[in-house]
Design an enzyme around this catalytic site. Structure first.
Site, PDB file in Angstrom:
ATOM      1  N   ASP A 176       0.917  -1.137   0.000  1.00 35.44           N
ATOM      2  CA  ASP A 176       0.000   0.000   0.000  1.00 35.44           C
ATOM      3  C   ASP A 176       0.952   1.181   0.000  1.00 35.44           C
ATOM      4  OD1 ASP A 176      -1.519   2.250   0.784  1.00 35.44           O
ATOM      5  OD2 ASP A 176      -3.062   0.910   1.549  1.00 35.44           O
ATOM      6  N   HIS A 177       1.137   1.802  -1.160  1.00 38.30           N
ATOM      7  CA  HIS A 177       2.254   2.744  -1.240  1.00 38.30           C
ATOM      8  C   HIS A 177       2.069   3.960  -0.335  1.00 38.30           C
ATOM      9  CE1 HIS A 177      -0.325   4.453  -4.396  1.00 38.30           C
ATOM     10  NE2 HIS A 177       0.253   5.592  -4.109  1.00 38.30           N
ATOM     11  N   HIS A 239      -5.925   2.795   1.004  1.00 37.52           N
ATOM     12  CA  HIS A 239      -5.189   3.955   1.507  1.00 37.52           C
ATOM     13  C   HIS A 239      -5.916   4.714   2.616  1.00 37.52           C
ATOM     14  CE1 HIS A 239      -3.040   2.921  -2.032  1.00 37.52           C
ATOM     15  NE2 HIS A 239      -3.840   3.541  -2.878  1.00 37.52           N
TER      16      HIS A 239
HETATM   17  P1  NAD Z   1       1.026  -2.029 -17.261  1.00 36.78           P
HETATM   18  O1  NAD Z   1      -0.184  -2.427 -18.029  1.00 36.78           O
HETATM   19  O2  NAD Z   1       1.731  -0.771 -17.642  1.00 36.78           O
HETATM   20  O3  NAD Z   1       2.094  -3.213 -17.360  1.00 36.78           O
HETATM   21  C1  NAD Z   1       1.739  -4.547 -17.420  1.00 36.78           C
HETATM   22  C2  NAD Z   1       2.974  -5.440 -17.509  1.00 36.78           C
HETATM   23  O4  NAD Z   1       2.547  -6.793 -17.424  1.00 36.78           O
HETATM   24  C3  NAD Z   1       3.751  -5.329 -18.810  1.00 36.78           C
HETATM   25  O5  NAD Z   1       5.133  -5.446 -18.518  1.00 36.78           O
HETATM   26  C4  NAD Z   1       3.308  -6.553 -19.610  1.00 36.78           C
HETATM   27  O6  NAD Z   1       4.290  -7.061 -20.480  1.00 36.78           O
HETATM   28  C5  NAD Z   1       3.071  -7.545 -18.497  1.00 36.78           C
HETATM   29  N1  NAD Z   1       2.110  -8.563 -18.915  1.00 36.78           N
HETATM   30  C6  NAD Z   1       0.804  -8.387 -19.233  1.00 36.78           C
HETATM   31  N2  NAD Z   1       0.256  -9.559 -19.591  1.00 36.78           N
HETATM   32  C7  NAD Z   1       1.213 -10.495 -19.494  1.00 36.78           C
HETATM   33  C8  NAD Z   1       1.252 -11.901 -19.719  1.00 36.78           C
HETATM   34  N3  NAD Z   1       0.177 -12.576 -20.122  1.00 36.78           N
HETATM   35  N4  NAD Z   1       2.418 -12.547 -19.512  1.00 36.78           N
HETATM   36  C9  NAD Z   1       3.507 -11.868 -19.099  1.00 36.78           C
HETATM   37  N5  NAD Z   1       3.532 -10.550 -18.869  1.00 36.78           N
HETATM   38  C10 NAD Z   1       2.400  -9.865 -19.068  1.00 36.78           C
HETATM   39  O7  NAD Z   1       0.612  -2.029 -15.733  1.00 36.78           O
HETATM   40  P2  NAD Z   1       1.176  -1.096 -14.520  1.00 36.78           P
HETATM   41  O8  NAD Z   1       0.533   0.230 -14.582  1.00 36.78           O
HETATM   42  O9  NAD Z   1       2.650  -1.162 -14.483  1.00 36.78           O
HETATM   43  O10 NAD Z   1       0.551  -1.802 -13.227  1.00 36.78           O
HETATM   44  C11 NAD Z   1       1.000  -3.042 -12.724  1.00 36.78           C
HETATM   45  C12 NAD Z   1       0.345  -3.325 -11.391  1.00 36.78           C
HETATM   46  O11 NAD Z   1       0.668  -2.315 -10.455  1.00 36.78           O
HETATM   47  C13 NAD Z   1      -1.170  -3.383 -11.406  1.00 36.78           C
HETATM   48  O12 NAD Z   1      -1.588  -4.336 -10.459  1.00 36.78           O
HETATM   49  C14 NAD Z   1      -1.575  -1.998 -10.973  1.00 36.78           C
HETATM   50  O13 NAD Z   1      -2.867  -1.975 -10.407  1.00 36.78           O
HETATM   51  C15 NAD Z   1      -0.509  -1.729  -9.946  1.00 36.78           C
HETATM   52  N6  NAD Z   1      -0.264  -0.335  -9.675  1.00 36.78           N
HETATM   53  C16 NAD Z   1       0.229   0.495 -10.650  1.00 36.78           C
HETATM   54  C17 NAD Z   1       0.520   1.814 -10.365  1.00 36.78           C
HETATM   55  C18 NAD Z   1       1.093   2.727 -11.417  1.00 36.78           C
HETATM   56  O14 NAD Z   1       1.462   3.834 -11.045  1.00 36.78           O
HETATM   57  N7  NAD Z   1       1.180   2.345 -12.664  1.00 36.78           N
HETATM   58  C19 NAD Z   1       0.300   2.305  -9.069  1.00 36.78           C
HETATM   59  C20 NAD Z   1      -0.197   1.450  -8.082  1.00 36.78           C
HETATM   60  C21 NAD Z   1      -0.463   0.134  -8.406  1.00 36.78           C
END
Ligand code: NAD
Length: 489
Positions: A176-177, A239
């Site tokens: 939970d950042h 959060h």
């Molecule tokens: P994103 O969509 O940008 O990235 C997804 C990643 O997963 C990519 O590297 C993709 O290659 C990989 N991927 C997808 N399907 C795949 C498969 N079938 N096999 C292998 N790899 C696969 O997502 P994100 O924004 O980086 O978010 C990732 C997680 O972090 C999520 O759970 C999101 O809710 C959480 N999160 C993200 C943020 C943020 O700031 N982006 C903040 C808080 C939480």
């Protein structure tokens, strides 16, 4: 403290989170000399060579304003594995790479599995890690997992069961950042290291507590996800309730992970459930309409990409929480969070009760109550609102503010939440991560509210203009109790 050694596997290494947060955070730890031996395997779907991946990491670190010193050495420890999350042979190849790196870098068989990808894959990945023996290690194995942790209590239980097959509770680091933020971590210190606050931190001296986390951004490209989530699941379940638990918990007997977590869990257990007809009495939902932000016109939520033009999804929640224990009986905790609001700000206002008798009363002018304001972001610090004599003739009271700005004093940027949380997971300190019991209790609280909101269409949507502080009903929520939201800007 000892410097950690580990192989770090990042699933979702081509994603947004990895690029914006994880690589720069790792670089900062490396630069500060906080890591001993380490290597990183980036895992994602597309095919990339190690060199191409290293180039991406380098770009991400540079974009975040880091200097180039040591960057070559840093990225040389990054490897890439093109992966299919459902295919055992892909895990076996990954396992082989992990073993090679483990012996090449002397990593003692320590492994961190960081899941930075869509949550629907979390369960499958954990099951494969076990089945394909990636968790058979000589050292420690830890799972770091991003939000959302399930969609409701039922799905969270299913997910938890899946990951518990491969990892024990104390090997699971649920991010939970907000818990990595400097001033959220400071709540405990402010409360428990100051003789002047803890004695007053109860229903005899505090009248109400207000927690606001407002964003100016709209839903951006996340429409598809957000339509199914909404502000309640996206912000309140995690959060907002985490901040409430830190504000309300009893002093732990020691500052250990287990003691702090068990005090937080007791807060969640004391949280009064809000059900059925009470939901719309104590909770307000909002959805943003079009409006103007910084003199630019912005569209309504319903006009955003991937959003249903008649969407019933809330982009704003305000609520009144009651904690039924001796310390807090009768003290409302108001929470409020939303998108497209007037300012980007996370703040906590603790309002103390009025003095027994106002000697400085004048018609239309009473002395202000004392407030302790904890600024979480973007500013970091605390402000104490007191009353003092107005200078000059007479004895009029006037408000004064004592300010402490965290950044101003330290002279340097405090580390980002992700940097601290990554380091904690490497060191094995799970204090600032959420325990399963907290997740389960907060979902059951939130599920009661979703149950009502999902089954009744809110006719007033959209009910607040972009650039405002939310719907009028959020103000009425406090007015009913004789309070108002203290301005956050
Ligand atoms: P994103 O969509 O940008 O990235 C997804 C990643 O997963 C990519 O590297 C993709 O290659 C990989 N991927 C997808 N399907 C795949 C498969 N079938 N096999 C292998 N790899 C696969 O997502 P994100 O924004 O980086 O978010 C990732 C997680 O972090 C999520 O759970 C999101 O809710 C959480 N999160 C993200 C943020 C943020 O700031 N982006 C903040 C808080 C939480």
């Amino acid at each position: 403290t000892e410097k950690p050694t580990a192989l770090i596997m990042i699933f979702g290494a081509t994603g947004d989170l990895a690029n914006r947060k994880l690589f720069p955070s790792l670089y900062n730890l490396f630069e500060k000399g906080k890591l001993d031996k380490f290597a990183v395997v980036g895992v994602a779907r597309r095919s990339l060579s190690n060199e191409e991946f290293q180039l991406r990491v380098k770009e991400s670190v540079k974009e975040n304003g880091e200097t180039e010193a040591d960057i070559e050495e840093f990225v040389s420890k990054f490897y890439y594995h093109s992966h299919d999350v459902t295919d055992s042979s892909s895990y076996l190849a990954l396992g082989k790479l992990a073993e090679e790196l483990d012996s090449h870098y002397g990593l003692n068989g320590n492994r961190i599995f960081y899941l930075a990808m869509a949550p629907e894959f979390f369960g499958t990945i954990a099951e494969h890690l076990k089945k394909d023996k990636l968790t058979d290690v000589a050292g420690f194995k830890r799972l770091v997992i991003e939000k959302p942790f399930g969609h409701d209590l039922e799905s969270a239980k299913v997910l938890n069961k899946q990951i518990r097959k491969a990892f024990s509770e104390d090997e699971i680091y649920r991010i939970d950042h907000y818990l990595g933020k400097e001033m959220v971590q400071n709540i405990e210190v402010i409360r428990f290291a100051n003789a002047m606050f803890e004695p007053l931190w109860n229903n005899r001296y505090i009248s109400n507590i207000q927690v606001t986390s407002s964003e100016t951004l709209g839903v951006e490209e996340r429409g598809r996800y957000y339509e199914k989530s909404g502000a309640l699941r996206d912000m309140v379940q995690n959060h907002m309730l985490q901040m409430v638990s830190l504000l309300a918990m009893e002093p732990p007997i020691k500052l250990t992970t287990d003691e702090i977590r068990s005090e937080k869990v007791r807060v969640f257990r004391a949280l009064r459930p809000v059900k059925g007809e009470e939901v719309n009495e104590y909770f307000v939902r909002g959805q943003y309409d079009k409006g103007s932000m910084n003199e630019t016109d912005v569209p309504a939520y319903r006009q955003e990409e991937m959003v249903n033009p008649e969407s019933n999804t809330e982009t704003f929640v305000a609520g009144r929480l009651m904690i039924d224990n001796f310390r807090w009986a009768g003290v409302p905790f108001y929470i409020r969070t939303g998108k497209r609001m007037k300012a980007k700000s996370t703040k906590i206002v603790i309002q103390f009760k009025d003095i027994p008798m106002d000697l400085y009363y004048q018609p239309e002018k009473t002395v202000n109550p004392n407030l302790l304001v904890i600024h979480i972001q973007p500013e970091e610090g605390i402000t104490l609102h007191l009353n003092a004599k107005k200078s000059g003739q007479g004895t009029d009271a006037t408000p004064v503010k004592l300010n402490y700005a965290n950044k101003g004093i330290d002279g340097l940027n405090t580390p980002e939440a992700y940097e601290k949380l990554l380091f904690d997971s490497l060191r094995g300190d799970a204090t600032n991560f959420t325990h399963w019991d907290e997740v389960a209790l907060s979902w059951s609280f939130v599920d009661n509210i979703s149950a009502v909101w999902e089954n009744t269409k809110e006719p007033s949507f959209p009910n607040y203009a972009s650039g405002s502080m939310g719907p009028d009903a959020a103000d009425k929520l406090l007015e009913k109790d004789g309070f108002f939201w203290w301005p956050i800007t």
